[in-house]
Design a protein around this motif. Sequence first.
Motif, PDB file in Angstrom:
ATOM      1  N   LEU A 108      80.408  68.032  20.579  1.00  0.00           N
ATOM      2  CA  LEU A 108      80.489  66.983  21.598  1.00  0.00           C
ATOM      3  C   LEU A 108      81.900  66.417  21.667  1.00  0.00           C
ATOM      4  O   LEU A 108      82.444  66.190  22.756  1.00  0.00           O
ATOM      5  CB  LEU A 108      79.495  65.871  21.284  1.00  0.00           C
ATOM      6  CG  LEU A 108      79.582  64.618  22.172  1.00  0.00           C
ATOM      7  CD1 LEU A 108      79.323  64.976  23.626  1.00  0.00           C
ATOM      8  CD2 LEU A 108      78.589  63.559  21.700  1.00  0.00           C
ATOM      9  N   ARG A 109      82.507  66.203  20.525  1.00  0.00           N
ATOM     10  CA  ARG A 109      83.862  65.651  20.494  1.00  0.00           C
ATOM     11  C   ARG A 109      84.852  66.601  21.173  1.00  0.00           C
ATOM     12  O   ARG A 109      85.728  66.171  21.923  1.00  0.00           O
ATOM     13  CB  ARG A 109      84.276  65.396  19.045  1.00  0.00           C
ATOM     14  CG  ARG A 109      85.546  64.577  18.883  1.00  0.00           C
ATOM     15  CD  ARG A 109      85.655  64.068  17.455  1.00  0.00           C
ATOM     16  NE  ARG A 109      86.791  63.188  17.306  1.00  0.00           N
ATOM     17  CZ  ARG A 109      87.977  63.558  16.793  1.00  0.00           C
ATOM     18  NH1 ARG A 109      88.155  64.805  16.413  1.00  0.00           N
ATOM     19  NH2 ARG A 109      88.961  62.698  16.691  1.00  0.00           N
ATOM     20  N   ALA A 110      84.714  67.899  20.937  1.00  0.00           N
ATOM     21  CA  ALA A 110      85.583  68.878  21.587  1.00  0.00           C
ATOM     22  C   ALA A 110      85.379  68.859  23.101  1.00  0.00           C
ATOM     23  O   ALA A 110      86.342  68.977  23.873  1.00  0.00           O
ATOM     24  CB  ALA A 110      85.300  70.269  21.026  1.00  0.00           C
ATOM     25  N   GLU A 111      84.123  68.704  23.531  1.00  0.00           N
ATOM     26  CA  GLU A 111      83.830  68.633  24.967  1.00  0.00           C
ATOM     27  C   GLU A 111      84.471  67.404  25.584  1.00  0.00           C
ATOM     28  O   GLU A 111      85.055  67.460  26.679  1.00  0.00           O
ATOM     29  CB  GLU A 111      82.321  68.595  25.173  1.00  0.00           C
ATOM     30  CG  GLU A 111      81.871  68.736  26.614  1.00  0.00           C
ATOM     31  CD  GLU A 111      81.984  70.162  27.127  1.00  0.00           C
ATOM     32  OE1 GLU A 111      82.849  70.387  27.991  1.00  0.00           O
ATOM     33  OE2 GLU A 111      81.229  71.030  26.657  1.00  0.00           O
ATOM     34  N   LEU A 112      84.371  66.276  24.898  1.00  0.00           N
ATOM     35  CA  LEU A 112      84.956  65.037  25.403  1.00  0.00           C
ATOM     36  C   LEU A 112      86.477  65.125  25.461  1.00  0.00           C
ATOM     37  O   LEU A 112      87.103  64.653  26.417  1.00  0.00           O
ATOM     38  CB  LEU A 112      84.532  63.862  24.523  1.00  0.00           C
ATOM     39  CG  LEU A 112      83.048  63.484  24.555  1.00  0.00           C
ATOM     40  CD1 LEU A 112      82.742  62.439  23.497  1.00  0.00           C
ATOM     41  CD2 LEU A 112      82.653  62.978  25.933  1.00  0.00           C
ATOM     42  N   MET A 113      87.075  65.722  24.435  1.00  0.00           N
ATOM     43  CA  MET A 113      88.516  65.877  24.421  1.00  0.00           C
ATOM     44  C   MET A 113      88.987  66.745  25.586  1.00  0.00           C
ATOM     45  O   MET A 113      89.942  66.410  26.287  1.00  0.00           O
ATOM     46  CB  MET A 113      88.970  66.495  23.095  1.00  0.00           C
ATOM     47  CG  MET A 113      88.874  65.571  21.906  1.00  0.00           C
ATOM     48  SD  MET A 113      89.414  66.370  20.365  1.00  0.00           S
ATOM     49  CE  MET A 113      91.180  66.501  20.651  1.00  0.00           C
ATOM     50  N   ALA A 114      88.320  67.875  25.788  1.00  0.00           N
ATOM     51  CA  ALA A 114      88.702  68.794  26.864  1.00  0.00           C
ATOM     52  C   ALA A 114      88.559  68.120  28.221  1.00  0.00           C
ATOM     53  O   ALA A 114      89.426  68.272  29.105  1.00  0.00           O
ATOM     54  CB  ALA A 114      87.848  70.053  26.791  1.00  0.00           C
ATOM     55  N   ALA A 115      87.472  67.385  28.419  1.00  0.00           N
ATOM     56  CA  ALA A 115      87.263  66.691  29.690  1.00  0.00           C
ATOM     57  C   ALA A 115      88.349  65.649  29.931  1.00  0.00           C
ATOM     58  O   ALA A 115      88.842  65.481  31.057  1.00  0.00           O
ATOM     59  CB  ALA A 115      85.882  66.032  29.699  1.00  0.00           C
ATOM     60  N   ILE A 165      90.027  73.582  21.265  1.00  0.00           N
ATOM     61  CA  ILE A 165      89.901  72.363  20.455  1.00  0.00           C
ATOM     62  C   ILE A 165      88.795  72.522  19.415  1.00  0.00           C
ATOM     63  O   ILE A 165      88.939  72.083  18.263  1.00  0.00           O
ATOM     64  CB  ILE A 165      89.644  71.146  21.364  1.00  0.00           C
ATOM     65  CG1 ILE A 165      90.902  70.860  22.201  1.00  0.00           C
ATOM     66  CG2 ILE A 165      89.261  69.913  20.554  1.00  0.00           C
ATOM     67  CD1 ILE A 165      90.670  69.880  23.346  1.00  0.00           C
ATOM     68  N   ALA A 166      87.699  73.158  19.791  1.00  0.00           N
ATOM     69  CA  ALA A 166      86.604  73.374  18.836  1.00  0.00           C
ATOM     70  C   ALA A 166      87.082  74.254  17.678  1.00  0.00           C
ATOM     71  O   ALA A 166      86.764  73.982  16.507  1.00  0.00           O
ATOM     72  CB  ALA A 166      85.412  74.009  19.537  1.00  0.00           C
ATOM     73  N   TRP A 179      90.149  74.520  16.641  1.00  0.00           N
ATOM     74  CA  TRP A 179      91.100  73.699  15.876  1.00  0.00           C
ATOM     75  C   TRP A 179      90.367  72.752  14.930  1.00  0.00           C
ATOM     76  O   TRP A 179      90.765  72.572  13.775  1.00  0.00           O
ATOM     77  CB  TRP A 179      91.976  72.918  16.851  1.00  0.00           C
ATOM     78  CG  TRP A 179      92.777  71.810  16.242  1.00  0.00           C
ATOM     79  CD1 TRP A 179      93.798  71.935  15.352  1.00  0.00           C
ATOM     80  CD2 TRP A 179      92.620  70.403  16.475  1.00  0.00           C
ATOM     81  NE1 TRP A 179      94.301  70.699  15.014  1.00  0.00           N
ATOM     82  CE2 TRP A 179      93.598  69.751  15.692  1.00  0.00           C
ATOM     83  CE3 TRP A 179      91.761  69.654  17.279  1.00  0.00           C
ATOM     84  CZ2 TRP A 179      93.724  68.362  15.686  1.00  0.00           C
ATOM     85  CZ3 TRP A 179      91.895  68.271  17.279  1.00  0.00           C
ATOM     86  CH2 TRP A 179      92.868  67.635  16.485  1.00  0.00           C
ATOM     87  N   MET A 180      89.274  72.172  15.406  1.00  0.00           N
ATOM     88  CA  MET A 180      88.519  71.240  14.576  1.00  0.00           C
ATOM     89  C   MET A 180      87.832  71.955  13.424  1.00  0.00           C
ATOM     90  O   MET A 180      87.663  71.397  12.343  1.00  0.00           O
ATOM     91  CB  MET A 180      87.495  70.483  15.437  1.00  0.00           C
ATOM     92  CG  MET A 180      88.140  69.559  16.446  1.00  0.00           C
ATOM     93  SD  MET A 180      86.929  68.779  17.537  1.00  0.00           S
ATOM     94  CE  MET A 180      86.104  67.717  16.376  1.00  0.00           C
ATOM     95  N   GLY A 181      87.404  73.183  13.641  1.00  0.00           N
ATOM     96  CA  GLY A 181      86.789  73.965  12.576  1.00  0.00           C
ATOM     97  C   GLY A 181      85.505  73.367  12.038  1.00  0.00           C
ATOM     98  O   GLY A 181      85.197  73.488  10.849  1.00  0.00           O
ATOM     99  N   ASP A 182      84.759  72.736  12.908  1.00  0.00           N
ATOM    100  CA  ASP A 182      83.525  72.067  12.490  1.00  0.00           C
ATOM    101  C   ASP A 182      82.396  72.504  13.421  1.00  0.00           C
ATOM    102  O   ASP A 182      82.431  72.200  14.612  1.00  0.00           O
ATOM    103  CB  ASP A 182      83.723  70.554  12.559  1.00  0.00           C
ATOM    104  CG  ASP A 182      82.522  69.767  12.034  1.00  0.00           C
ATOM    105  OD1 ASP A 182      81.450  70.379  11.846  1.00  0.00           O
ATOM    106  OD2 ASP A 182      82.668  68.549  11.812  1.00  0.00           O
ATOM    107  N   PRO A 183      81.395  73.224  12.916  1.00  0.00           N
ATOM    108  CA  PRO A 183      80.338  73.748  13.783  1.00  0.00           C
ATOM    109  C   PRO A 183      79.228  72.758  14.122  1.00  0.00           C
ATOM    110  O   PRO A 183      78.271  73.110  14.810  1.00  0.00           O
ATOM    111  CB  PRO A 183      79.786  74.915  12.964  1.00  0.00           C
ATOM    112  CG  PRO A 183      79.965  74.468  11.542  1.00  0.00           C
ATOM    113  CD  PRO A 183      81.247  73.678  11.514  1.00  0.00           C
ATOM    114  N   THR A 184      79.336  71.528  13.660  1.00  0.00           N
ATOM    115  CA  THR A 184      78.250  70.580  13.883  1.00  0.00           C
ATOM    116  C   THR A 184      78.157  70.179  15.351  1.00  0.00           C
ATOM    117  O   THR A 184      79.119  70.293  16.121  1.00  0.00           O
ATOM    118  CB  THR A 184      78.444  69.303  13.049  1.00  0.00           C
ATOM    119  OG1 THR A 184      79.649  68.656  13.469  1.00  0.00           O
ATOM    120  CG2 THR A 184      78.534  69.648  11.567  1.00  0.00           C
TER     121      THR A 184
END
Length: 232
Positions: free
Chosen positions: A143-150, A130-131, A133-138
């Motif tokens: 955090l958003r990728a972590e929340l999505m995966a969880a 997901i990270a 896919w988002m292509g955003d290193p901020t």
Amino acid sequence: MSKPPARIRLADAAFALFDERGYEQTTVDDIAERAGVGRTTFFRHYRSKEAVIFPDHDRLLDLIRDRLATSSQSTALVAVSDAVRLVLLHYIDEGDLARRRYALTSKVTALRDREIASVARYQRLFREFIADWMGDPTAAASLRAELMAASVVSAHNHVLRRWLRDECSEPVAEVDEAMREVLALFSGPPERENVAAGAAGADTMIVAFRTEQDLEALLPSLRRLAERGPTV
């Protein structure tokens, strides 16, 4: 009638002995003897007593990677849903074995800890995908990728546990619906927002919402809200 494969006989013997004697009191030699094979045959199929209990997580993780790798930017979330379904179908195909494992891990702390560690591997794989896919290193995107995966893993586990407890008759349909609920929360990579510009009053924010009120009746309230300015 031919005998089941040695791998299946070993698994059946192991769970039967765990039920009879308890997990801690059962040895590899006990399992091999009950299955009618030698110790060498046991280790040809399983690395340890614990390995008899758990599915082949490495193979499942490879299946997930393969499915995710076939996706594009526009189909990434579909691939995530498909990958979740692959894992659920694996447990469904195991049938009674999956339910016996669930009952056993619920009682043995060491096995429950191992299962938690396995879940973390799935979550890490989804998070990394997901990270990318988002292509955003901020940090916010991380955090958003972590929340999505969880959320993805939690949705799968929720449906799986319901099926294991015989509370769900159509687990595939239910997991698909659960994934729609999860992915609706994360419909795509967030747009970059200039927070500082908002503080300076340079941006206009448009909020979309649904209401049964007629638009003409609603416009005066919207104008008053705009004149009042931002609130916290």
